[in-house]
Design a protein around this motif. Sequence first.
Motif, short mmCIF file in Angstrom:
data_model
loop_
_atom_site.label_atom_id
_atom_site.label_comp_id
_atom_site.label_asym_id
_atom_site.label_seq_id
_atom_site.Cartn_x
_atom_site.Cartn_y
_atom_site.Cartn_z
N GLU A 99 3.42 5.91 -5.57
CA GLU A 99 3.44 5.74 -7.01
C GLU A 99 4.72 5.09 -7.51
O GLU A 99 5.28 5.46 -8.55
CB GLU A 99 3.17 7.07 -7.73
CG GLU A 99 1.80 7.63 -7.44
CD GLU A 99 1.52 8.93 -8.14
OE1 GLU A 99 2.39 9.43 -8.88
OE2 GLU A 99 0.41 9.46 -7.95
N ILE A 100 5.19 4.10 -6.76
CA ILE A 100 6.33 3.29 -7.17
C ILE A 100 5.76 2.01 -7.78
O ILE A 100 5.14 1.21 -7.07
CB ILE A 100 7.27 2.99 -5.99
CG1 ILE A 100 7.84 4.30 -5.43
CG2 ILE A 100 8.38 2.03 -6.41
CD1 ILE A 100 8.67 4.14 -4.17
N ALA A 101 5.96 1.84 -9.07
CA ALA A 101 5.35 0.72 -9.80
C ALA A 101 6.03 -0.60 -9.43
O ALA A 101 7.26 -0.69 -9.38
CB ALA A 101 5.46 0.95 -11.29
N ARG A 102 5.18 -1.61 -9.19
CA ARG A 102 5.69 -2.95 -8.85
C ARG A 102 5.70 -3.81 -10.11
O ARG A 102 4.72 -3.84 -10.85
CB ARG A 102 4.79 -3.61 -7.81
CG ARG A 102 4.81 -2.92 -6.48
CD ARG A 102 3.81 -3.53 -5.51
NE ARG A 102 2.46 -3.02 -5.80
CZ ARG A 102 1.40 -3.77 -6.02
NH1 ARG A 102 1.48 -5.07 -5.99
NH2 ARG A 102 0.22 -3.23 -6.27
N ALA A 156 0.83 -1.20 0.00
CA ALA A 156 0.00 0.00 0.00
C ALA A 156 0.86 1.26 0.00
O ALA A 156 0.57 2.23 -0.71
CB ALA A 156 -0.94 0.00 1.20
N ALA A 157 1.94 1.27 0.78
CA ALA A 157 2.82 2.43 0.83
C ALA A 157 3.51 2.66 -0.51
O ALA A 157 3.66 3.80 -0.96
CB ALA A 157 3.86 2.26 1.94
N LEU A 158 3.94 1.58 -1.17
CA LEU A 158 4.56 1.72 -2.49
C LEU A 158 3.56 2.24 -3.52
O LEU A 158 3.91 3.09 -4.35
CB LEU A 158 5.14 0.38 -2.94
CG LEU A 158 6.36 -0.12 -2.17
CD1 LEU A 158 6.69 -1.56 -2.55
CD2 LEU A 158 7.55 0.78 -2.38
N ASP A 159 2.33 1.74 -3.46
CA ASP A 159 1.28 2.23 -4.37
C ASP A 159 0.99 3.71 -4.12
O ASP A 159 0.84 4.48 -5.07
CB ASP A 159 0.00 1.41 -4.22
CG ASP A 159 0.14 0.01 -4.80
OD1 ASP A 159 1.13 -0.25 -5.53
OD2 ASP A 159 -0.72 -0.84 -4.49
#
Length: 189
Positions: free
Chosen positions: A131-134, A125-128
């Motif tokens: 806006e850091i794409a997985r 959730a924090a990466l999303d």
Amino acid sequence: MPKDNIERAISRGAGGSDGEAYEAITYEGYGPGGVAILCMILTDNRNRTAADVRHIFTKHGGSLGTPGTVAWQFDRKGVILIDADGVDEDALMEVALEAGAEDIALDGTQWQVTTEAAAYTSVVAALDEAEIARASSELTMVPQNTVAPDEGEARRLLRLIDALEDNDDVQDVYANFDISEDVLEAVAG
């Protein structure tokens, strides 16, 4: 024949309340070269699946173990892969570590973020939110240590894992091998 038996048979055949019941099972064993293998199974027939998995292990030079034989060698972790292109290392570390990530490492052209299973959703959730794409993310079983099989063992081991993955009841296969690039090239060629 009693009417109740006939109605139960019809209901079962139509997928009614007495229909198939699936159960999750974990089979553990060792492959060629002493590689620990965990198989996550979802089956409607425990006896058939046990015989199939035992046959696959035996045919490919492995042995099926009892519960607890190899499970202790794996930890449930979250693994998130992020393409390294265009991602600032410091920003990634700040976001992931604040959200509860355990480790961040560059693995070739991707960052690998490792989390405890409990922190997995908060890190994703924090990466999303940042806006850091997985590239990918999953909860998986990570081995505590690895085994490096030789070329012959690697060839048999890969055939064993392929056979397990081809079984319809096998959902996931985890193993603790680390095959070197030289051995992989020899096996593939």
